[in-house]
Scaffold this active site. Structure first.
Site, PDB file in Angstrom:
ATOM      1  N   THR A   1      29.494 -65.126  -4.747  1.00 45.76           N
ATOM      2  CA  THR A   1      28.833 -64.892  -3.491  1.00 45.76           C
ATOM      3  C   THR A   1      27.414 -64.385  -3.537  1.00 45.76           C
ATOM      4  O   THR A   1      27.070 -63.519  -4.328  1.00 45.76           O
ATOM      5  CB  THR A   1      29.627 -63.928  -2.598  1.00 45.76           C
ATOM      6  OG1 THR A   1      30.886 -64.488  -2.387  1.00 45.76           O
ATOM      7  CG2 THR A   1      28.988 -63.730  -1.269  1.00 45.76           C
TER       8      THR A   1
ATOM      9  N   LYS B   1      31.933 -66.960   4.057  1.00 44.29           N
ATOM     10  CA  LYS B   1      31.856 -65.522   3.781  1.00 44.29           C
ATOM     11  C   LYS B   1      30.994 -64.775   4.791  1.00 44.29           C
ATOM     12  O   LYS B   1      30.662 -63.615   4.592  1.00 44.29           O
ATOM     13  CB  LYS B   1      31.338 -65.311   2.364  1.00 44.29           C
ATOM     14  CG  LYS B   1      32.197 -66.006   1.319  1.00 44.29           C
ATOM     15  CD  LYS B   1      31.554 -65.984  -0.022  1.00 44.29           C
ATOM     16  CE  LYS B   1      31.785 -67.283  -0.739  1.00 44.29           C
ATOM     17  NZ  LYS B   1      30.943 -67.442  -1.894  1.00 44.29           N
TER      18      LYS B   1
ATOM     19  N   GLY C   1      29.111 -60.208   6.640  1.00 46.61           N
ATOM     20  CA  GLY C   1      29.142 -61.018   5.436  1.00 46.61           C
ATOM     21  C   GLY C   1      29.759 -60.186   4.331  1.00 46.61           C
ATOM     22  O   GLY C   1      29.548 -58.973   4.273  1.00 46.61           O
TER      23      GLY C   1
ATOM     24  N   SER D   1      26.484 -61.737  -6.229  1.00 42.19           N
ATOM     25  CA  SER D   1      25.983 -62.149  -7.539  1.00 42.19           C
ATOM     26  C   SER D   1      24.530 -62.581  -7.520  1.00 42.19           C
ATOM     27  O   SER D   1      23.776 -62.295  -8.434  1.00 42.19           O
ATOM     28  CB  SER D   1      26.839 -63.291  -8.076  1.00 42.19           C
ATOM     29  OG  SER D   1      28.175 -62.921  -8.106  1.00 42.19           O
TER      30      SER D   1
END
Length: 181
Positions: free
Chosen positions: A7, A40, A53, A134
């Site tokens: 993500t 997400k 989110g 990430s």
């Protein structure tokens, strides 16, 4: 045990608009893409006036989204009060402390970054950008540069910054979910 890493979620506020986007990639064991179109970023609260989110474990993140919705209901849509109480619960509740996720939450006026360690942060007013996951650092750097050097709308900044992050971060793809208030 398989571990999922995933993500990039990015939030940008500009000219009275706030936009949030996430990529759709879910990666297992740092080597296998198991899903390319995960959502997400979600609208929550009465009338979908709040965007959330999330990054981290999917089940953990969804549990937090559910808890946030409960807090929004409890505090009549007052986002700041809801996230403060969520952060306190997350830090002190034995079961919640085990959740491995983080969230970014926004309404038309305020934005927050919330983690399980009890951190609750708002972006700087001069540069209203938040990113998690990430590829957060890549998306954040791209969004800041675009805000400083272009007149692009919040949505255009989010889309371009996420595209740039997807070119750099192997855990981020360009299958975006984009929501704007």
């Amino acid at each position: 045990m398989d571990t999922f890493k995933s993500t990039t979620v990015l939030l940008v506020r500009r000219d009275g608009k706030v936009c949030m986007a996430s990529d759709g990639q879910v990666t297992m064991n740092q080597s296998t893409i198991v899903k390319g179109g995960a959502r997400k970023v979600r609208r929550v609260g009465k009338g979908g006036k709040v965007l959330v989110g999330f990054a981290g474990g999917g089940a953990d993140a969804l549990a937090l989204v559910g808890r946030l919705e409960e807090k929004l209901e409890e505090f009549n849509g007052n986002l700041e009060r809801a996230v403060v109480e969520l952060a306190k619960d997350w830090r002190t509740d034995r079961a919640l402390r085990q959740l491995q996720a983080m969230i970014v939450v926004t309404d038309r006026e305020k934005s927050f970054f919330v983690t399980g360690a009890g951190e609750l942060m708002q972006p700087d007013e001069e540069e209203p950008v938040l990113a998690i996951g990430s590829g957060a650092n890549y998306a954040l750097a791209a969004a800041r540069a675009l805000l400083r050097h272009t007149q692009m709308s919040a949505q255009d900044v989010v889309r371009e910054a996420m595209r740039i992050a997807a070119e750099i971060c192997i855990f981020t793809n360009d299958h975006l979910t984009v929501e704007e208030l």
